[in-house]
Design a protein around this motif. Structure first.
Motif, short mmCIF file in Angstrom:
data_model
loop_
_atom_site.label_atom_id
_atom_site.label_comp_id
_atom_site.label_asym_id
_atom_site.label_seq_id
_atom_site.Cartn_x
_atom_site.Cartn_y
_atom_site.Cartn_z
N GLN A 132 0.82 -1.21 0.00
CA GLN A 132 0.00 0.00 0.00
C GLN A 132 0.85 1.26 0.00
O GLN A 132 0.49 2.26 -0.63
N SER A 135 1.61 2.07 -3.57
CA SER A 135 0.45 2.41 -4.41
C SER A 135 -0.25 3.68 -3.94
O SER A 135 -0.79 4.43 -4.76
N LEU A 136 -0.26 3.91 -2.61
CA LEU A 136 -0.94 5.08 -2.05
C LEU A 136 0.02 5.82 -1.11
O LEU A 136 -0.25 5.96 0.10
N GLN A 138 0.61 8.82 -0.55
CA GLN A 138 0.11 10.04 0.07
C GLN A 138 -0.59 9.77 1.40
O GLN A 138 -0.82 10.70 2.18
N HIS A 225 -7.53 4.80 4.10
CA HIS A 225 -7.63 4.02 2.87
C HIS A 225 -8.83 3.07 2.88
O HIS A 225 -9.24 2.58 1.83
N ARG A 304 -9.73 1.52 -0.64
CA ARG A 304 -8.92 1.94 -1.78
C ARG A 304 -7.77 0.98 -2.04
O ARG A 304 -7.14 1.04 -3.11
N PHE A 305 -7.50 0.11 -1.09
CA PHE A 305 -6.39 -0.82 -1.28
C PHE A 305 -6.54 -1.99 -0.33
O PHE A 305 -6.89 -1.81 0.83
#
Length: 401
Positions: A132, A135-136, A138, A225, A304-305
């Protein structure tokens, strides 16, 4: 290992696990609990999971894990936090953890959010639940992101066997670390809900939390997330349409990366007048989690993940309808047998909730689906093969049991 008459008898493989706090990571705690149960049921006597916990670890959590046949618990100050992390990185060995492993006669260590050093003289399997932070990025404070990245990279550089939970995670791993030469295994999680957790009457639990007969269940911890905000936005749309839809959310409100996230979501619920539609019941006993899941109109996971969603697996085990974000891993887990929506599309989620709500016909309590045994056997066999391979116990002869 004892040989004779063309057969090979393997003594039980002793596998070390670090205790995962349910309060901090419910998915990781439930993963271990279900894994231990799957091994005991499918491969009795072949493995001894040994949980290493600090002296301050929650007694009830450890007792629940130790109730599974074959599971042992070792308490040691070496596992209160990560006191040996600096030594593991700088000198190549966490001495306290290494001594505890030797004393418990450990054959294989499973590293999860720990690194015990490249000089550890025991085979190690590094479980990477997801990537994660790549991929994310932020969603991670800079230092937290780099700690995670450095941790994964030192595990790879130390030649660990890498255990991933999905083909989706495997694709991510190859994308982000194309030069990694580690042995990589995909072990897809499955769950067999214990009979002892299915004795509670769901209608009583529903009444305890003041829920209606028809409600959607969202059992995710309040991490950003996990995307609770999208559900609040969808409920806002449904309220404007005049639809009376209720979402029951459960799970911890604690997120060390973003301590105020729950309060932000809850403020939106109050400001939009959604208190009757979005019900957060807190961290609840597993008995209640299973009861609410079995009787829910559908499971929602707007995340989101995910590396491999525990809540989706639990819903699958009961045949609960699912409304999921359109992640590749969700589609992998469900083979397309769910409703999907974009992670930024509250209208699509609102449409699904409204349609499924209109089709609901009173209280339905589901039981474990007939084919779940096969899924759990496959999970246990895949994990067992990974551990035996790491320990150098791969054999071609029949195994005498």
């Amino acid at each position: 290992m004892v040989q004779g008459a063309g057969f090979v008898t393997l003594r039980p493989l002793r596998i070390a696990f670090s205790h995962i706090s349910r309060r901090l990571w419910a998915g990781g705690y439930n993963y271990q609990r279900n894994l231990f149960a799957a091994l005991a049921w499918s491969l009795p006597g072949e493995f001894v999971p040994v949980i290493f916990a600090g002296n301050t670890a929650d007694e009830n959590e450890l007792a629940e894990l130790a109730a599974t046949p074959g599971v042992e618990v070792v308490r040691s100050a070496a596992f209160d936090g990560q006191p040996g992390s600096a030594a593991a990185l700088g000198l190549g060995l966490d001495p306290g953890a290494a001594a505890a492993f030797r004393s418990a006669r450990i054959d294989v260590v499973v590293e999860a959010a720990h690194f015990f050093g490249w000089r550890l003289a025991i085979p190690v399997v590094a479980w990477i639940p997801d990537l994660q932070h790549r991929s994310l990025p932020q969603l991670f404070p800079r230092m937290a992101r780099w700690r995670r990245e450095i941790g994964f990279r030192v595990q790879m550089a130390s030649g660990r066997t890498i255990m991933l939970s999905s083909e989706s995670a495997h694709r991510d791993f190859r994308t982000y670390y194309p030069r990694a030469g580690n042995d990589v295994c995909v072990v897809r999680f499955a769950t067999q809900p214990p009979a002892a957790l299915l004795n509670t009457d769901p209608s009583e639990v529903i009444a305890t939390y003041g829920l209606p007969e028809s409600y959607f269940y969202l059992p995710n911890q309040f991490y950003r997330h996990k995307n609770h905000q999208l559900v609040v936005d969808a409920l806002t749309i449904l309220k404007k349409r005049g639809a009376n839809v209720v979402v029951c959310a459960s799970g911890s409100t604690e997120d060390r990366r973003e301590p105020g996230y729950y309060e932000l979501v809850n403020a939106q619920v109050r400001e939009r007048g959604l208190d009757a539609h979005f019900r957060h019941v807190g961290t609840i006993p597993l008995l209640h989690v299973y009861a609410l899941l079995r009787a829910s109109t559908a499971l929602i996971n707007p995340s989101r993940f995910e590396g491999w969603s525990t809540t989706v697996e639990e819903a699958k085990s009961f045949g609960v309808p699912m409304i999921l974000s359109d992640l590749d891993v969700h589609k992998e887990q469900t083979d397309g047998a769910a409703r999907y929506f974009g992670v930024n599309d509250p209208v699509a989620l609102a449409d699904h909730l409204m349609q499924v709500s209109q089709q609901a016909r009173g209280l339905v309590v589901r039981n474990v689906v007939p084919h779940q045994d096969d899924s759990v056997r496959a999970f246990a066999a895949s994990f067992a093969a990974t551990m035996r391979r790491a320990a150098g116990q791969e054999i071609s002869e029949p195994v005498a049991r």
